[in-house]
Design a protein around this motif. Structure first.
Motif, PDB file in Angstrom:
ATOM      1  N   ASP A  15       1.003  -1.419  -0.006  1.00 13.55           N
ATOM      2  CA  ASP A  15      -0.016   0.055  -0.020  1.00 13.55           C
ATOM      3  C   ASP A  15       0.874   1.461   0.057  1.00 13.55           C
ATOM      4  N   GLN A  17       3.461   1.942   2.183  1.00 11.78           N
ATOM      5  CA  GLN A  17       3.967   2.148   3.195  1.00 11.78           C
ATOM      6  C   GLN A  17       4.472   0.893   3.856  1.00 11.78           C
ATOM      7  N   ALA A  96      -2.191   3.674   1.181  1.00 12.47           N
ATOM      8  CA  ALA A  96      -2.521   3.925   2.299  1.00 12.47           C
ATOM      9  C   ALA A  96      -2.240   5.715   2.164  1.00 12.47           C
ATOM     10  N   THR A 101       0.937   6.382   8.722  1.00 10.88           N
ATOM     11  CA  THR A 101      -0.422   5.775   9.593  1.00 10.88           C
ATOM     12  C   THR A 101       0.119   4.500   9.916  1.00 10.88           C
ATOM     13  N   HIS A 104      -3.262  -0.057   8.385  1.00  9.40           N
ATOM     14  CA  HIS A 104      -3.351  -0.593   6.832  1.00  9.40           C
ATOM     15  C   HIS A 104      -4.256  -1.664   6.835  1.00  9.40           C
ATOM     16  N   GLU A 193      -7.129  -5.275   9.363  1.00  6.59           N
ATOM     17  CA  GLU A 193      -6.683  -3.944   9.491  1.00  6.59           C
ATOM     18  C   GLU A 193      -5.886  -3.709  10.879  1.00  6.59           C
TER      19      GLU A 193
END
Length: 610
Positions: A15, A17, A96, A101, A104, A193
Motif C-alpha cells: 500500500d 507504506q 495508504a 499511519t 493498514h 486492519e
C-alpha cells in the motif's frame, strides 16, 4: 505449513507504506506493519513454526496453484484448480496515502469460480518477530488479536453465502481457524486492519470491498499510464516499475532495497541480511530508471529525501551513511533473532544492518550522479542543497584515497576498491558539471584536480597489465562485475582497448551463460563463509556493457535469457543460484531498477542500429 515455499513462488502486494508476500499456496508468510522496517506480524518465511502465517487454501483437496497479477496492478490472484472445481483468491492492499499511519488494510476475497471445494482459513499471527505474547478476542463480526506492540482486527465481508460464518470459526491458542465449503458463485472475504489500537471487527458489505478493489485497480492503472515506455519489453519493464513503486515509502519517497529480511544468499549459509532500509546507492540509481519512464514526481520526492540526508550529514560533521530508515533516521543496529531457524534452516536471522556505518565511497558517486541526472530533467538542486553538497565534496576531496568496505559491503577489512575510486571520480565530475551548467559557486579548480588524480590512479593502479583488465582493488588480480559500470558512467570509452579486454576477461571468468557473478570470494576473501551465487543486477549491467560495446545481438540474447529466470510473476530476488532458483531478499530493487535502465538503453541502441 512445515515446508518452505521457493522464494520465487511469492507475489508482492502493498500500500506504499508496507508490503506483504503471498505464497502460491495462498499463505501470507511475510508482513510487517506499520512500515517496511517494522517488526513482522507474519514471519513464516523465516520460521514456519514460530514466525506466523495467514493461509487461505483448499482443505483436503488435491489441487494445483497458479498466480497472476491483475494486469497493470499489484492486485494478486491465486488460482486453486482441482477435479472438483476452481477457486480464486484475490489479495490486495488499498493505497495508504502520503501520510504515515499505523492503519493498514489487507483484503482477501475468495471466489468459487466453478464446481465445489472445501477451504481452510488459518490466521496465526506472531507479533514482533514471534517474540510477543498475544491475546485473541472473538467478536460477532470477526476477531481482534493484540500484543503489547501491535494489533489487528479481522473483519468479515457479509456476502449472502460466505466463508466466515460465526459457527465455522474455531479458536486456537494464538489465532483462529475455520473450514467451509464453497459452491460455484459463492464468495468469502475478510479484511485485516492493523493499528496500535484498532477498531473492533465490523461488517464489511460486498459493495464496500468491491469499491476498494476498483479504486485500488484504477489508482495503479492511472499511475502506470504515466509511463513513457513503449519498447520491446513493455511487460517486464512495467512490472518492474510497479515493483519499485511498491517498495517506495510514500510519506518520504524513500525506496527500500527489498521488503524482506534474512533471506539467505545461499541456502544453509550465513549471508542473511536485512534489506528493509534505503541505501543511498540503490535508491539513487533508481532516479535514472524513474526518469527514463517519465515518473518525475517519484524521482523528485526521492531527491528531496536524499538532499535531507546530505544536509543531516553536513550538520553533524560526518560523512554520508550507507543506508537509513525510510523516515531518514540513521540508527539501524544489527541483532540476531536466535529463536528463529531461518529460511530452510539458514541461520542466523539478522534484523538491522551493521553495514550502515561502513565506509563505502561509491555512495557519493551514486548521489551526485542522481543530482546531475535530475538536474538535466528540470529537478534543480536548491541553494541550501547545493551549500551542503559543497561541503560533501570537500569531505570527499579529503577522504577519497583511503581503504573502504566497498559496494559489496565486505566484512573482511578495508581495501582500495577500484569501484569506490571510480564513483568518487563520478561524484566530482558531476559536481563540476552541475556547477558549470547552473553557474553555481564551487571549488571547481580543486574538484577538477582531485578528479584527475583519481583518474590517473585508477588507470595506473586499478588496471592489471597481466590480466589486461581493471581489477577489484589495487594490488590484486581479482575481477569485479561492479566495474561493468565504467562505460555507462563515462569513465572509459566502450571502444577503449583497456575496456574491451576487461569485458573479455569478465566474459571468461564471471559469466555463466547469461548470469554474472560479482567476484570470486575464494580469490578475494570477503570475511564471510559460504559461496556466491550470480548477482541479478550484475547480469543487467553486463547486458548494458555488451550493448555499449556494439555487441547488440549478444546483449539482446543475454537479456532474453535473463527473463527466463524471472519468477512466474516477473519478479527478481537479489541472486540466482546455480540450480536456477532465486535466493536472497525478494524482490530486490537493485534488480528491477537495473532491468528498467538496461531495457531502455538497449531499445535505444537497437533502434539506432536499425
Amino acid at each position: 505449513m512445515d515446508s518452505y515455499p521457493a522464494v520465487e513462488s511469492h507475489g508482492l502486494i502493498g500500500d506504499l507504506q508496507t508490503a506483504a508476500l503471498v505464497a502460491v499456496d495462498g499463505t501470507i508468510d511475510w508482513f510487517c506493519a506499520p512500515r517496511f522496517d517494522s517488526p513482522s506480524i507474519f514471519g513464516g518465511l523465516l520460521d514456519r513454526r514460530r514466525g506466523g502465517h495467514f493461509q487461505i487454501a483448499p482443505d483436503g483437496v488435491d489441487h494445483v496453484c497458479k498466480q497472476l497479477y491483475l494486469p497493470g496492478t499489484p492486485i494478486l490472484i491465486t488460482r486453486f484448480m482441482s477435479a472438483d472445481g476452481v477457486g480464486e483468491l484475490v489479495d490486495f492492499m488499498p493505497v495508504a496515502g502520503d501520510q504515515a499511519t499505523d492503519r493498514h488494510r489487507l483484503v482477501r476475497v475468495l471466489r468459487m469460480v466453478r464446481g465445489t471445494m472445501r477451504f481452510r482459513l488459518d490466521c496465526q499471527p506472531r507479533f514482533n518477530y514471534g517474540r510477543d505474547s498475544q491475546e485473541l478476542e472473538v467478536h460477532p463480526e470477526g476477531s481482534l488479536i493484540r500484543s503489547a506492540t501491535s494489533a489487528f482486527s479481522l473483519s468479515r465481508v457479509r456476502y449472502a453465502n460466505q466463508l466466515t460464518e460465526q459457527h465455522d470459526v474455531r479458536r486456537t491458542d494464538e489465532g483462529i481457524c475455520l473450514v467451509a465449503t464453497l459452491h460455484e458463485g459463492e464468495v468469502g472475504g475478510v479484511v485485516l486492519e492493523t493499528g496500535i489500537d484498532p477498531d473492533p471487527p465490523r461488517r464489511y458489505s460486498p459493495d464496500e470491498v468491491d469499491n476498494l478493489l476498483a479504486s485500488t485497480r484504477d489508482w495503479w492503472r492511472d499511475w502506470l499510464g504515466r509511463s513513457h515506455y513503449a519498447g520491446r519489453w513493455r511487460e517486464m519493464v512495467e512490472r518492474s516499475a510497479i515493483t519499485l513503486k511498491l517498495m517506495t515509502y510514500a510519506p518520504t519517497g524513500a525506496l527500500v532495497a527489498a521488503p524482506t529480511a534474512g533471506l539467505p544468499e545461499h541456502i544453509g549459509g550465513e549471508r542473511n541480511w536485512d534489506y528493509r532500509y534505503t541505501w543511498i546507492r540503490d535508491a539513487s540509481f533508481s532516479v535514472h530508471a524513474l526518469l527514463d519512464l517519465g515518473f518525475t514526481d517519484e524521482a523528485g520526492r526521492y531527491m528531496r529525501w536524499l538532499g535531507d540526508r546530505v544536509r543531516d550529514a553536513d550538520e553533524a560533521g560526518a560523512p554520508l551513511q550507507v543506508m537509513y530508515r525510510v523516515d531518514g533516521s540513521p540508527d539501524i543496529p544489527e541483532e540476531v533473532l536466535d529463536h528463529l531457524e531461518g529460511y530452510k534452516g539458514s541461520a542466523p536471522v539478522r534484523i538491522g544492518n551493521g553495514a550502515a556505518t561502513q565506509l563505502q565511497l561509491d555512495i557519493y558517486g551514486a548521489a551526485l550522479n542522481a543530482f546531475h541526472v535530475a538536474d538535466s530533467q528540470g529537478l534543480h538542486i536548491t541553494h541550501e542543497g547545493w551549500r551542503h553538497t559543497l561541503r560533501a565534496m570537500d569531505w570527499l576531496c579529503d577522504n577519497w584515497d583511503q581503504p573502504e568496505e566497498g559496494i559489496w559491503e565486505t566484512r573482511g577489512g578495508g581495501r582500495n576498491y577500484t569501484y569506490g575510486r571510480l564513483m568518487s571520480w563520478v561524484a566530482l565530475d558531476r559536481a563540476v558539471r552541475i556547477a558549470n551548467a547552473r553557474g553555481r559557486p564551487a571549488k571547481i579548480g580543486r574538484w577538477t584536480a582531485v578528479r584527475d588524480r583519481i583518474y590517473d590512479q585508477i588507470m595506473t593502479q586499478g588496471y592489471h597489465p597481466g590480466r589486461r583488465a581493471f581489477v577489484q582493488h589495487y594490488g590484486n588480480d581479482v575481477l569485479d562485475a561492479a566495474l561493468l559500470a565504467m562505460p555507462s558512467v563515462g569513465f572509459v570509452s566502450p571502444r577503449d582497448p583497456m575496456w574491451r579486454s576487461t569485458l573479455h576477461a569478465i566474459d571468461d571468468e564471471l559469466v555463466s551463460d547469461s548470469l554474472v557473478y560479482r567476484y570470486n570470494p575464494e580469490a578475494s576473501p570477503d570475511g564471510l563463509p559460504g559461496i556466491e551465487s550470480t548477482f541479478t543486477m550484475c547480469t543487467f549491467w553486463y547486458v548494458d556493457a555488451l550493448a555499449r560495446t556494439d555487441r547488440l545481438e549478444d546483449a539482446r540474447l543475454t537479456l532474453e535469457k535473463m527473463f527466463t529466470y524471472a519468477s512466474p510473476l516477473g519478479l527478481y530476488s537479489e541472486e540466482i543460484a546455480p540450480s536456477g532458483e532465486q535466493v536472497g531478499n525478494f524482490p530486490q530493487a537493485f534488480s528491477h531498477l537495473s532491468l528498467i535502465s538496461t531495457a531502455v538503453n538497449l531499445d535505444r541502441l537497437l533502434d539506432a542500429g536499425r
